[in-house]
Design an enzyme around this catalytic site. Structure first.
Site, PDB file in Angstrom:
ATOM      1  CG  HIS A  28      -1.551   1.416   1.280  1.00 28.38           C
ATOM      2  ND1 HIS A  28      -2.421   1.729   0.108  1.00 28.38           N
ATOM      3  CD2 HIS A  28      -1.723   2.598   2.128  1.00 28.38           C
ATOM      4  CE1 HIS A  28      -3.303   2.465   0.651  1.00 28.38           C
ATOM      5  NE2 HIS A  28      -3.028   3.428   1.879  1.00 28.38           N
ATOM      6  NE  ARG A  41      -4.374   6.327  -1.515  1.00 25.91           N
ATOM      7  CZ  ARG A  41      -4.914   7.432  -2.914  1.00 25.91           C
ATOM      8  NH1 ARG A  41      -4.822   7.668  -3.476  1.00 25.91           N
ATOM      9  NH2 ARG A  41      -6.076   7.701  -2.266  1.00 25.91           N
TER      10      ARG A  41
END
Length: 376
Positions: A307, A310
């Site tokens: 993640h 991002r």
């Protein structure tokens, strides 16, 4: 003025007034009003009903947390994937403790006790999501004025506690990861995905829902849907927020890799998935996570989570000097709070700012030296 002996009225932090009394059923009943006079008037009617023996316990106060949860989960404005997520959280983490508890008997102490107990067997993300759901359900009861305030008051309980703070990759590290994926025949199809995530800042569900027709001229990609796995199937819906509908322009170098990816790994059909498995299906997050971690380990990166790509895209965009509104638009954020997290933009950005200030000072000094009216 005669002293009032039935019930009490106290002022809430909101400026409203809560009237309370203990009834024959043994429970304390309460209602919130805009003025103190209205609160006392309501108590007077309750006392009159008691004296006339016509008093009945308010039906609303007997509603349980389970009743409110059922209503909350049936709301029309919930996305299907969100509804499934909430239903699972309620069933696995909340129902046993709260389903039969009347909403007016939920206390902050009881919430704290549940949270502590649940934390021993529940992961941080699920625990935070469950707490947020309980808080949202009880907020409905607050809105109905069945309870005066929400007993979910645990500081930061709605935010999962990560094992370590998120970190952004450098642009060089992101390129290394992409090259590693590209050099392996089994993972070459995911090279462009990594670059789009790292330099475009898309959410994983947004990227894996992209289709060939979403690639626009000028290195732009159109984001208008998201996909997630729910149970044994896939649910395609709108992006996480209304602001998630957007067009993101990629750096030219990334756009070139994406064009190559289209030629090698995507069929000609307009609705063909842009980033798919080798069989053309949706890419599962678990499979991507494994692929990502193997590549990160192979090039010797310190601990990094998928993640954080991002997070990388957001931080790199902030480092260019993008404004809060520009970051919000690029990342699909609906409020400034999330975008502001990235405007620290790391230590190297601060050094760049200092260099720019040096250049400014240098330019001012040169102008001063060239001033024709300056005394020699």
């Amino acid at each position: 003025m005669a002293k009032r002996t039935f019930g009490t009225v106290d002022e809430l932090p909101s400026g409203r007034f809560r009237a309370r009394y203990r009834a024959p059923d043994g429970r304390r009943h309460a209602k919130v009003f805009s003025t103190k006079a209205d609160a006392w008037a309501w108590l007077a009617t309750q006392q009159t009903d008691l004296l006339r023996k016509t008093w009945r316990a308010p039906v609303a106060s007997r509603r349980t947390v389970g009743d409110y949860a059922e209503d909350y989960l049936s709301r029309n404005d919930l996305r299907s994937s969100t509804r499934v997520l909430y239903a699972g959280l309620w069933r696995h983490h909340l129902a046993e403790a709260w389903a039969d508890v009347p909403v007016d008997e939920v206390t902050s102490a009881a919430v704290r006790s549940w949270h502590t107990k649940a934390g021993r067997s529940t992961g941080p993300t699920a625990l935070a999501q469950s707490y947020r759901l309980l808080r949202a359900v009880l907020n409905v009861a607050v809105g109905d004025e069945v309870i005066a305030s929400n007993p979910c008051r645990l500081r930061a309980a709605g935010t999962p506690k990560a094992s370590r703070p998120s970190r952004a990759l450098t642009a060089a590290e992101a390129l290394q990861l992409a090259e590693r994926l590209g050099h392996d025949r089994r993972t070459a199809r995911y090279r462009a995905l990594l670059l789009v995530l790292a330099f475009g800042g898309l959410r994983f569900g947004e990227a894996t829902a992209l289709r060939r027709s979403d690639v626009l001229p000028g290195g732009r990609i159109r984001v208008e849907r998201s996909v997630r796995r729910v149970g044994s199937g896939w649910v395609v819906g709108d992006p996480k927020t209304d602001a998630g509908h957007r067009i993101v322009t990629l750096p030219a170098a990334v756009a070139a890799v994406l064009e190559e990816h289209l030629e090698k790994h995507v069929t000609a059909a307009p609705d063909a998935l842009l980033f798919s498995t080798s069989s053309g299906g949706y890419l599962a997050r678990s499979n991507w996570n494994s692929t990502f971690r193997r590549a990160a380990t192979a090039i010797g990166l310190p601990a990094v989570r998928p993640h954080e790509l991002r997070h990388t895209g957001a931080t790199l965009a902030a480092a260019t000097g993008a404004t809060t509104k520009e970051l919000m638009r690029r990342l699909g954020h609906s409020s400034p709070a999330a975008a502001l997290l990235y405007q620290h933009a790391a230590d190297n950005r601060d050094a760049a700012i200092a260099r720019a200030l040096d250049d400014m000072l240098g330019a001012i000094s040169e102008l001063s030296n060239d001033d024709p009216e300056r005394d020699d």
